[in-house]
Design an enzyme around this catalytic site. Structure first.
Site, PDB file in Angstrom:
ATOM      1  N   CYS A 102      54.273  45.159  50.542  1.00 49.95           N
ATOM      2  CA  CYS A 102      53.060  45.981  50.587  1.00 49.95           C
ATOM      3  C   CYS A 102      52.665  46.194  52.041  1.00 49.95           C
ATOM      4  CB  CYS A 102      51.922  45.281  49.846  1.00 49.95           C
ATOM      5  SG  CYS A 102      50.391  46.234  49.837  1.00 49.95           S
ATOM      6  N   CYS A 122      46.831  42.437  53.542  1.00 50.77           N
ATOM      7  CA  CYS A 122      45.556  41.702  53.521  1.00 50.77           C
ATOM      8  C   CYS A 122      45.814  40.256  53.932  1.00 50.77           C
ATOM      9  CB  CYS A 122      44.946  41.754  52.132  1.00 50.77           C
ATOM     10  SG  CYS A 122      44.718  43.436  51.536  1.00 50.77           S
ATOM     11  N   CYS A 171      46.859  37.455  51.198  1.00 48.39           N
ATOM     12  CA  CYS A 171      47.807  37.775  50.123  1.00 48.39           C
ATOM     13  C   CYS A 171      49.253  37.493  50.537  1.00 48.39           C
ATOM     14  CB  CYS A 171      47.654  39.240  49.739  1.00 48.39           C
ATOM     15  SG  CYS A 171      48.884  39.829  48.575  1.00 48.39           S
ATOM     16  N   CYS A 195      47.000  35.343  41.134  1.00 49.88           N
ATOM     17  CA  CYS A 195      46.728  36.478  42.010  1.00 49.88           C
ATOM     18  C   CYS A 195      47.041  36.149  43.459  1.00 49.88           C
ATOM     19  CB  CYS A 195      45.258  36.858  41.970  1.00 49.88           C
ATOM     20  SG  CYS A 195      44.695  37.346  40.374  1.00 49.88           S
TER      21      CYS A 195
HETATM   22  N1  SAH Z   1      47.311  45.901  45.849  1.00 50.19           N
HETATM   23  C1  SAH Z   1      46.390  45.930  44.807  1.00 50.19           C
HETATM   24  C2  SAH Z   1      46.857  45.251  43.548  1.00 50.19           C
HETATM   25  C3  SAH Z   1      47.594  43.921  43.672  1.00 50.19           C
HETATM   26  S1  SAH Z   1      46.715  42.501  44.136  1.00 50.19           S
HETATM   27  C4  SAH Z   1      45.063  45.334  45.248  1.00 50.19           C
HETATM   28  O1  SAH Z   1      45.039  44.713  46.299  1.00 50.19           O
HETATM   29  O2  SAH Z   1      44.080  45.530  44.557  1.00 50.19           O
HETATM   30  C5  SAH Z   1      45.770  41.999  42.715  1.00 50.19           C
HETATM   31  C6  SAH Z   1      44.511  41.226  43.077  1.00 50.19           C
HETATM   32  O3  SAH Z   1      44.801  39.908  43.579  1.00 50.19           O
HETATM   33  C7  SAH Z   1      43.724  41.926  44.170  1.00 50.19           C
HETATM   34  O4  SAH Z   1      42.357  41.978  43.856  1.00 50.19           O
HETATM   35  C8  SAH Z   1      43.988  41.021  45.347  1.00 50.19           C
HETATM   36  O5  SAH Z   1      43.030  41.169  46.337  1.00 50.19           O
HETATM   37  C9  SAH Z   1      43.997  39.669  44.705  1.00 50.19           C
HETATM   38  N2  SAH Z   1      44.543  38.606  45.581  1.00 50.19           N
HETATM   39  C10 SAH Z   1      45.413  38.748  46.600  1.00 50.19           C
HETATM   40  N3  SAH Z   1      45.635  37.535  47.189  1.00 50.19           N
HETATM   41  C11 SAH Z   1      44.893  36.629  46.507  1.00 50.19           C
HETATM   42  C12 SAH Z   1      44.740  35.209  46.601  1.00 50.19           C
HETATM   43  N4  SAH Z   1      45.382  34.502  47.517  1.00 50.19           N
HETATM   44  N5  SAH Z   1      43.907  34.608  45.720  1.00 50.19           N
HETATM   45  C13 SAH Z   1      43.280  35.324  44.756  1.00 50.19           C
HETATM   46  N6  SAH Z   1      43.411  36.645  44.605  1.00 50.19           N
HETATM   47  C14 SAH Z   1      44.212  37.306  45.462  1.00 50.19           C
HETATM   48 FE1  SF4 Z   2      48.804  44.645  49.250  1.00 45.69          FE
HETATM   49 FE2  SF4 Z   2      48.242  42.112  48.623  1.00 45.69          FE
HETATM   50 FE3  SF4 Z   2      46.423  43.611  49.893  1.00 45.69          FE
HETATM   51 FE4  SF4 Z   2      46.987  44.142  47.316  1.00 45.69          FE
HETATM   52  S1  SF4 Z   2      46.049  42.257  48.115  1.00 45.69           S
HETATM   53  S2  SF4 Z   2      46.797  45.611  48.980  1.00 45.69           S
HETATM   54  S3  SF4 Z   2      49.184  43.625  47.284  1.00 45.69           S
HETATM   55  S4  SF4 Z   2      48.444  42.990  50.693  1.00 45.69           S
END
Ligand code: SAH
Ligand code: SF4
Length: 339
Positions: free
Chosen positions: A112, A116, A119, A331
């Site tokens: 991706c 973020c 993530c 998640c």
């Molecule tokens: N890219 C999209 C969908 C995939 S992530 C998005 O970001 O919305 C699905 C969800 O998991 C998102 O809300 C994301 O912010 C959350 N997420 C990512 N890393 C996480 C973590 N370490 N703990 C809990 N939720 C997390």
């Molecule tokens: Fe990409 Fe992870 Fe951010 Fe969703 S939460 S937009 S999968 S980097």
């Protein structure tokens, strides 16, 4: 060789036409693939052995491999799937004891680009988009492997679905038409790609839009999500209002709770203010640990306090159950790697 998984009824009819078989055969094959989820053409027992042999010369069911399968103590299944080019993604099946729903959490991209800070997927950078066939193959693989029928799909695996929107929309159409999964049972989660949210607002869809907001203000959000520099919370607010106005649908706001960073009483109040004129439910996601950052999950007490304050502002608030954390399937823990 044709890959049957991912083909529309019309595309399957092209194959049966070539084999000089009737359109009814195409319908049978379509049902075997999407509703009965067979692993091989030999299992399509209402086709004659002769016809199956002819079909086997030109087609196979799937070209996706299950590289790793893990089962969590809570029943969540995580698959690492490999496509023919060697790229891998993860797909998760969540079952909840008290509900009949079987929810597949699908990936839309390999890696991706949004990156973020919290993530695991973002850490890999962007590798490539998945085609709509590769997206729906994830659900077919789950169905073939478990013998169960998926009832709900959430685009919350790896990748930013709105940066691969054409394939995501086509996959949603097929979930609806071929899998017979109602549009209301499909959810697309985005980090907030405004032009594509506007595009979705123009489409008259019954599906749910989930927005990963994660912060009550610009300063906190840009610490967590680089995308805030490109599409900021002010502009997002307008896009969300426009979406609700155009579609009449309620949005889901996802809010990651990180200890001492965005879980305070002030944050809850600020968030309530930001959301006060947006028709939405809020889904709180207590942070799931991933390698390479210092964030921590808040205490249950802090989570409940935050929930209470938001509820007090009139929102419906749920706390997302952590599923499959013991196998890194929760998640943000999907990295797309076998180790
Ligand atoms: N890219 C999209 C969908 C995939 S992530 C998005 O970001 O919305 C699905 C969800 O998991 C998102 O809300 C994301 O912010 C959350 N997420 C990512 N890393 C996480 C973590 N370490 N703990 C809990 N939720 C997390
Ligand atoms: Fe990409 Fe992870 Fe951010 Fe969703 S939460 S937009 S999968 S980097």
């Amino acid at each position: 060789m044709k890959i049957l998984s991912g083909l529309t009824l019309k595309e399957i009819e092209e194959i049966t036409d070539e084999l000089k078989a009737s359109k009814f055969r195409a319908r049978q094959i379509h049902n075997w693939i999407y509703l009965k989820s067979v692993k091989s053409i030999d299992e399509m027992t209402d086709l004659s052995v002769k016809f199956r042999d002819e079909l086997k010369k030109v087609a196979v069911v799937s070209d996706v491999k299950i590289k790793v399968k893990q089962e969590s103590s809570d029943g969540t299944l995580k698959y690492l799937l490999e496509y023919p080019d060697g790229e891998c993604v993860e797909t998760v099946l969540m079952r909840f004891d008290n509900r009949a729903n079987l929810t597949a959490c699908v990936s839309s991209q390999v890696g991706c680009a949004v990156n973020c800070s919290f993530c695991a997927t973002g850490k890999r950078g962007f590798i490539r988009n998945l085609s709509y066939k590769e997206i729906i193959e994830q659900v077919l693989t789950i169905q073939r492997d478990t013998g169960l029928k998926v009832t709900n799909v959430v685009f919350m695996g790896q990748g930013e679905p709105l940066l691969n929107l054409d394939n995501v929309l086509k996959a949603m159409e097929l979930f609806n038409e071929s899998f017979q999964i109602g549009a209301r049972r499909l959810t697309v989660s985005t980090s907030g790609i405004i032009p594509q949210i506007n595009r979705l607002a123009e489409l008259d869809m019954q599906s749910t839009l989930a927005l990963s907001l994660h912060a009550p203000n610009h300063e906190i959000r840009r610490k967590l999500m680089q995308i805030e520099d490109k599409y900021n919370m002010n502009d997002l607010h307008n896009a969300l209002k426009n979406y609700v106005d155009k579609t009449g649908r309620r949005i889901t706001i996802e809010y990651l709770l990180i200890k001492d960073l965005n879980d305070t009483i002030e944050s809850a109040k600020e968030l309530a203010y930001y959301l006060k004129d947006i028709k939405c439910n809020v889904n709180l996601i207590p942070y799931n640990p991933t390698a390479k950052n210092d964030y921590q999950r808040p205490s249950n007490n802090a989570i409940m306090k935050f929930k209470y304050l938001l509820e007090h502002s009139g929102k419906k608030v749920t706390v997302r159950l952590e599923r499959g954390a013991d196998i890194d399937a929760a998640c943000g823990q999907l990295s797309g790697k076998a180790d």
